[in-house]
Design a protein around this motif. Sequence first.
Motif, mmCIF file in Angstrom:
data_model
loop_
_atom_site.group_PDB
_atom_site.id
_atom_site.type_symbol
_atom_site.label_atom_id
_atom_site.label_comp_id
_atom_site.label_asym_id
_atom_site.label_seq_id
_atom_site.Cartn_x
_atom_site.Cartn_y
_atom_site.Cartn_z
ATOM 1 N N GLU A 109 0.808 -1.180 -0.352
ATOM 2 C CA GLU A 109 -0.303 -0.057 0.201
ATOM 3 C C GLU A 109 0.792 1.368 -0.130
ATOM 4 N N ALA A 110 1.813 0.930 0.738
ATOM 5 C CA ALA A 110 3.009 2.500 0.552
ATOM 6 C C ALA A 110 3.802 2.591 -0.826
ATOM 7 N N VAL A 111 3.921 1.824 -1.055
ATOM 8 C CA VAL A 111 4.280 1.656 -3.090
ATOM 9 C C VAL A 111 3.395 2.014 -3.683
ATOM 10 N N ALA A 112 2.245 2.125 -3.374
ATOM 11 C CA ALA A 112 1.427 1.937 -4.356
ATOM 12 C C ALA A 112 1.223 3.920 -4.286
ATOM 13 N N ALA A 113 0.849 3.766 -2.728
ATOM 14 C CA ALA A 113 0.730 5.042 -3.098
ATOM 15 C C ALA A 113 1.583 6.557 -2.928
ATOM 16 N N LEU A 114 3.283 5.891 -2.422
ATOM 17 C CA LEU A 114 4.292 6.308 -3.812
ATOM 18 C C LEU A 114 4.030 7.116 -4.972
ATOM 19 N N TYR A 115 3.732 5.885 -5.569
ATOM 20 C CA TYR A 115 3.877 6.349 -7.438
ATOM 21 C C TYR A 115 2.989 6.644 -7.622
ATOM 22 N N ALA A 116 1.329 6.946 -7.066
ATOM 23 C CA ALA A 116 0.349 7.159 -7.615
ATOM 24 C C ALA A 116 0.658 8.640 -7.296
ATOM 25 N N ALA A 117 1.129 9.333 -5.979
ATOM 26 C CA ALA A 117 1.060 10.587 -5.713
ATOM 27 C C ALA A 117 2.465 11.489 -6.594
ATOM 28 N N LEU A 118 3.482 10.756 -7.405
ATOM 29 C CA LEU A 118 4.883 10.993 -7.411
ATOM 30 C C LEU A 118 4.531 10.975 -9.733
ATOM 31 N N GLY A 119 3.578 9.730 -9.781
ATOM 32 C CA GLY A 119 3.261 9.802 -11.609
ATOM 33 C C GLY A 119 4.132 8.789 -11.895
ATOM 34 N N GLN A 162 10.801 -1.731 10.607
ATOM 35 C CA GLN A 162 10.171 -0.198 10.860
ATOM 36 C C GLN A 162 11.390 0.342 8.591
ATOM 37 N N TRP A 163 10.009 1.020 8.645
ATOM 38 C CA TRP A 163 11.230 0.736 7.408
ATOM 39 C C TRP A 163 9.541 2.570 6.910
ATOM 40 N N MET A 164 11.327 3.205 6.093
ATOM 41 C CA MET A 164 11.326 4.192 5.695
ATOM 42 C C MET A 164 10.768 3.929 4.172
ATOM 43 N N LEU A 165 9.960 4.061 3.222
ATOM 44 C CA LEU A 165 9.435 4.149 1.570
ATOM 45 C C LEU A 165 10.336 5.389 0.942
ATOM 46 N N ALA A 166 10.922 5.996 -0.289
ATOM 47 C CA ALA A 166 11.077 7.184 -1.377
ATOM 48 C C ALA A 166 11.147 7.019 -2.060
ATOM 49 N N LEU A 167 10.399 8.278 -3.116
ATOM 50 C CA LEU A 167 10.671 7.960 -4.352
ATOM 51 C C LEU A 167 11.411 9.624 -4.682
ATOM 52 N N PRO A 200 2.810 16.069 -2.888
ATOM 53 C CA PRO A 200 1.572 15.768 -2.473
ATOM 54 C C PRO A 200 1.190 16.985 -2.119
ATOM 55 N N ALA A 201 -0.613 17.201 -1.860
ATOM 56 C CA ALA A 201 -1.440 17.282 -0.634
ATOM 57 C C ALA A 201 -0.430 17.115 0.822
ATOM 58 N N PRO A 202 -0.913 17.779 1.571
ATOM 59 C CA PRO A 202 -0.181 17.437 3.462
ATOM 60 C C PRO A 202 -1.081 17.171 3.451
ATOM 61 N N ASP A 203 -2.250 15.872 2.854
ATOM 62 C CA ASP A 203 -2.984 15.577 3.960
ATOM 63 C C ASP A 203 -3.248 13.706 3.427
ATOM 64 N N GLY A 204 -2.322 13.546 3.767
ATOM 65 C CA GLY A 204 -2.449 12.133 3.255
ATOM 66 C C GLY A 204 -1.066 11.060 4.360
ATOM 67 N N PRO A 205 -0.980 9.548 3.619
ATOM 68 C CA PRO A 205 0.118 8.755 4.361
ATOM 69 C C PRO A 205 1.894 9.900 3.515
ATOM 70 N N VAL A 206 1.696 10.190 2.106
ATOM 71 C CA VAL A 206 2.965 10.110 1.739
ATOM 72 C C VAL A 206 2.705 11.743 2.040
ATOM 73 N N ARG A 207 4.278 12.123 2.360
ATOM 74 C CA ARG A 207 5.010 13.496 2.476
ATOM 75 C C ARG A 207 6.576 13.588 2.487
ATOM 76 N N VAL A 208 6.877 14.905 1.486
ATOM 77 C CA VAL A 208 7.727 15.283 1.727
ATOM 78 C C VAL A 208 8.798 16.051 2.379
ATOM 79 N N GLU A 209 10.481 15.201 1.574
ATOM 80 C CA GLU A 209 10.598 15.175 3.232
ATOM 81 C C GLU A 209 12.058 15.001 2.172
ATOM 82 N N THR A 210 12.935 16.562 2.982
ATOM 83 C CA THR A 210 14.848 16.835 2.577
ATOM 84 C C THR A 210 15.982 15.472 2.979
ATOM 85 N N VAL A 211 16.666 14.276 2.767
ATOM 86 C CA VAL A 211 17.257 14.015 2.912
ATOM 87 C C VAL A 211 18.925 14.684 2.775
#
Length: 164
Positions: free
Chosen positions: A38-48, A75-80, A89-100
């Motif tokens: 589900e996390a993988v799907a959410a990331l790819y849906a948000a980024l396209g 525990q994990w953090m998935l990222a694209l 994405p808009a800040p209201d879902g499980p996907v967030r923008v982060e700076t590594v």
Amino acid sequence: MTNTTRSQHTRPELVDLPAQDVLAVDGAGPAEGATFEEAVAALYAALGSDAPLQGTFWSDADRMRLDLDDPAGWQWMLALPLPDGHPGPAPDGPVRVETVPAHRAVRLLHHGSYEDEGPSLAALYEHAAAAGLRPTGPHTEVYLTDPRVVAPADLRTELRLPVA
């Protein structure tokens, strides 16, 4: 862990990685679980986009430890990676923008199944120790091939260990 395929890796190397903006989702449990999918799907849906997925893994609350034999405790953090100029994405879902942040890492290319990464991860830690460096966080995997279409023996994964 049981070896299911013959795996190998390239020689570890020390690299300086630039800062990178990513879309990220946190989760827990095995990489084969529904939460992970589900996390993988959410990331790819948000980024396209079909950018390579990145996964950072640790066990329980200890970000410096990963028990390969207990994926239920992962525990994990998935990222694209975000392309330049992409707002995220808009800040209201499980996907967030982060700076590594920019960091130094030991990396290598693992060739083979995910279940057989143990010797490759050990090589990262051994290379860091031999260079007088210490890990500063959990390792990250960059999935260069798609496990849905590539046989486990042919998977390619860049493994990275942040060091100082």
